[in-house]
Design a protein around this motif. Sequence first.
Motif, PDB file in Angstrom:
ATOM      1  N   ASN A  60       6.797  11.047   0.576  1.00 46.26           N
ATOM      2  CA  ASN A  60       7.516  10.159   2.642  1.00 46.26           C
ATOM      3  C   ASN A  60       6.914   9.089   2.021  1.00 46.26           C
ATOM      4  O   ASN A  60       5.413   8.933   1.836  1.00 46.26           O
ATOM      5  N   TYR A  61       7.203   7.509   1.694  1.00 47.06           N
ATOM      6  CA  TYR A  61       6.915   7.015   2.688  1.00 47.06           C
ATOM      7  C   TYR A  61       5.350   6.579   3.351  1.00 47.06           C
ATOM      8  O   TYR A  61       4.891   5.844   3.153  1.00 47.06           O
ATOM      9  N   ASP A  62       5.842   7.431   4.633  1.00 51.24           N
ATOM     10  CA  ASP A  62       4.449   7.284   5.707  1.00 51.24           C
ATOM     11  C   ASP A  62       3.618   8.039   5.520  1.00 51.24           C
ATOM     12  O   ASP A  62       2.551   7.266   5.632  1.00 51.24           O
ATOM     13  N   ASP A 100       8.613  -1.141  -2.228  1.00 48.83           N
ATOM     14  CA  ASP A 100      10.405  -0.603  -2.994  1.00 48.83           C
ATOM     15  C   ASP A 100       9.883   0.836  -3.165  1.00 48.83           C
ATOM     16  O   ASP A 100       8.698   1.214  -3.345  1.00 48.83           O
ATOM     17  N   SER A 101      10.842   1.302  -3.672  1.00 48.14           N
ATOM     18  CA  SER A 101      11.346   3.188  -3.493  1.00 48.14           C
ATOM     19  C   SER A 101      10.557   3.184  -4.852  1.00 48.14           C
ATOM     20  O   SER A 101       9.776   4.045  -5.612  1.00 48.14           O
ATOM     21  N   ILE A 102      10.834   2.535  -5.993  1.00 47.83           N
ATOM     22  CA  ILE A 102      10.526   2.517  -7.404  1.00 47.83           C
ATOM     23  C   ILE A 102       8.739   2.482  -7.244  1.00 47.83           C
ATOM     24  O   ILE A 102       8.259   3.067  -8.883  1.00 47.83           O
ATOM     25  N   GLN A 103       8.417   1.033  -6.345  1.00 45.91           N
ATOM     26  CA  GLN A 103       7.446   0.702  -6.521  1.00 45.91           C
ATOM     27  C   GLN A 103       6.505   2.374  -6.297  1.00 45.91           C
ATOM     28  O   GLN A 103       4.742   3.012  -6.686  1.00 45.91           O
ATOM     29  N   VAL A 108      -7.021   0.468   3.753  1.00 45.01           N
ATOM     30  CA  VAL A 108      -6.411  -0.969   3.549  1.00 45.01           C
ATOM     31  C   VAL A 108      -4.765   0.010   3.826  1.00 45.01           C
ATOM     32  O   VAL A 108      -4.607   1.584   3.445  1.00 45.01           O
ATOM     33  N   ASN A 109      -4.174  -0.844   4.189  1.00 45.11           N
ATOM     34  CA  ASN A 109      -2.319  -0.588   4.075  1.00 45.11           C
ATOM     35  C   ASN A 109      -2.085  -0.642   2.664  1.00 45.11           C
ATOM     36  O   ASN A 109      -1.469  -1.703   2.347  1.00 45.11           O
ATOM     37  N   LEU A 110      -1.614   0.656   2.409  1.00 42.50           N
ATOM     38  CA  LEU A 110      -1.173   0.884   0.856  1.00 42.50           C
ATOM     39  C   LEU A 110       0.184   0.182   1.085  1.00 42.50           C
ATOM     40  O   LEU A 110       0.911  -0.366  -0.203  1.00 42.50           O
ATOM     41  N   GLN A 111       1.193  -0.060   2.403  1.00 45.81           N
ATOM     42  CA  GLN A 111       2.401  -0.508   2.503  1.00 45.81           C
ATOM     43  C   GLN A 111       3.055  -2.066   2.246  1.00 45.81           C
ATOM     44  O   GLN A 111       3.997  -2.462   1.611  1.00 45.81           O
ATOM     45  N   ASP A 112       2.027  -2.708   2.437  1.00 49.87           N
ATOM     46  CA  ASP A 112       1.175  -4.170   2.511  1.00 49.87           C
ATOM     47  C   ASP A 112       1.429  -4.672   0.713  1.00 49.87           C
ATOM     48  O   ASP A 112       2.387  -5.431   0.177  1.00 49.87           O
TER      49      ASP A 112
END
Lengths: 448, 75
Positions: free
Chosen positions: B58-60, B33-36, B25-29
Amino acid sequence: MTKYKTSQFNYILSNGSDELRLYNSLKGKNSLLIIKNDKIKKFYRIQENCNLDEWEKDEDFLKLKKLGYFVESETDELMLANLKKNDVINYPGLVLTIMPTEDCNFRCQYCYEDHKKGKMSKKVQDSIVKFVRKNINNYTALNIGWFGGEPLEALDVVENISRRLIQVCKVARKPYAAGMTTNGYDLTLDTFIKLLNLKIYEYQITIDGLKSTHDKYRYLKDFSGSFDRIIENIKEISSIKQNRFKVVIRTNFTKDIINNIKEYLEFCEKLFGSDDRFSLSAHLVENWGGESIDKLEDQLVGGNNYGNLIKKILQIKPKISFESHLIDLDSYNAKCYAALRNSYVIGSDGLVYKCTEDFNLPENCIGYLSDEGDLVIDQSKNAKWVDMESLKEEKCSYCVYRGCCLDGPCPKVKILAEKEKGYNSCPRTKHSIHDIMMLINERFYEIL
Amino acid sequence: MKYRDQVVQVLEEMGILIESDEYDVNLQDFIVDSIQFITFIVNVEEKLNLTFPDEYLNYDNIETLHKFCEILENI
């Protein structure tokens, strides 16, 4: 001392000499009040001059003030109505009306749907779950309405999506609520219990009069009647002790049904009269679109006669609940879901609509649900349904029903009004509020 | 995958459901945001009793659940 004035949204209905019924359209159904006997004179005295010293700490005046009948003289009630409209339209929950199938086992004479699209694919079911899961944290709650076609023709879809969305909401700690509009034919006791376990607690089932009329208007694909089986299902459902569900029996009145209205209401009394979980909702058959309605033309009563229908029901005084008509007095329900910013109708093929009527109206289809669970919608189309400002007319500022109607409860009317000049934007309930106040059972009123 | 169950638990505690039959699953969905993102990393650190190196912050790296679990295994 604070100065007061009478609210501009008050309805005051004198019912003989010993009872006054009051309703304030801005406060909604929670304002309903019955004033009895000697308190009536006192109410008129307060109304004559609500700024006498003696009222300042008077309990009855304080109650009337609390229910919205008297407001501080500086209060701008039109501004309050605007605030309320914003609250209603921007309801922070997500409202999804899902069509698990657009096919139906019935072929009702007045139905506007063409039933060409069948059952929802697994892919669309997954997309709905993905969409909710990605976005649920942007909303305060999830409200699901099962619609169709006939949703019970795709019970497996209802089960699959319900189970998964309940789990999504449980993990996200968001309230989940669901209801279903069904013809009731497949709503056996077993199915009903299964649906209750899926948190579907509100139902709307249509019965169009006694067997002779119902079977004439609401028959199966093979033209056979549906009345006996639906009534059997309702009897079985009412036999269970569960108190958590509500069933609205909707009746779409035609001339035929009105001709036998006494017998029909007596039948309803016997079927569910003393059971508060059931209530009757009276409507008139209208041209909701589609072609089959043409055959019924001589049976249509005309929307302007809605008040007369309610009056006829009142003459008979049936001992049944009309709780469902409370929505006519309450903006939070009277405002159609199509007018809410966060409300979407998901078709069985993943197309997204605002309204469950008139799927062929180009303005109605506002986008689609992608395989990835993204709602790809045209926001300017969505805005057309949500922004009711253009419907507002000069007369609305002085209208006593505005506190409930909030510049028009039906956005489809607005869209049609823009297309066909002269379309009447006022809801028909506006002209029948006194009758509806009489129809609402006394237990929904506070007593003074 | 070694840490998958614990990461799914952390996600559930944050109000995000990963269905049992989902492979990836794509966690970026969900973590948008940065706090999450930082909350998620801190919760994973507490659950697994480890420290997530700064160079991996890194968010990626949360593009997919699968990829994130692989990174955890390599720490």
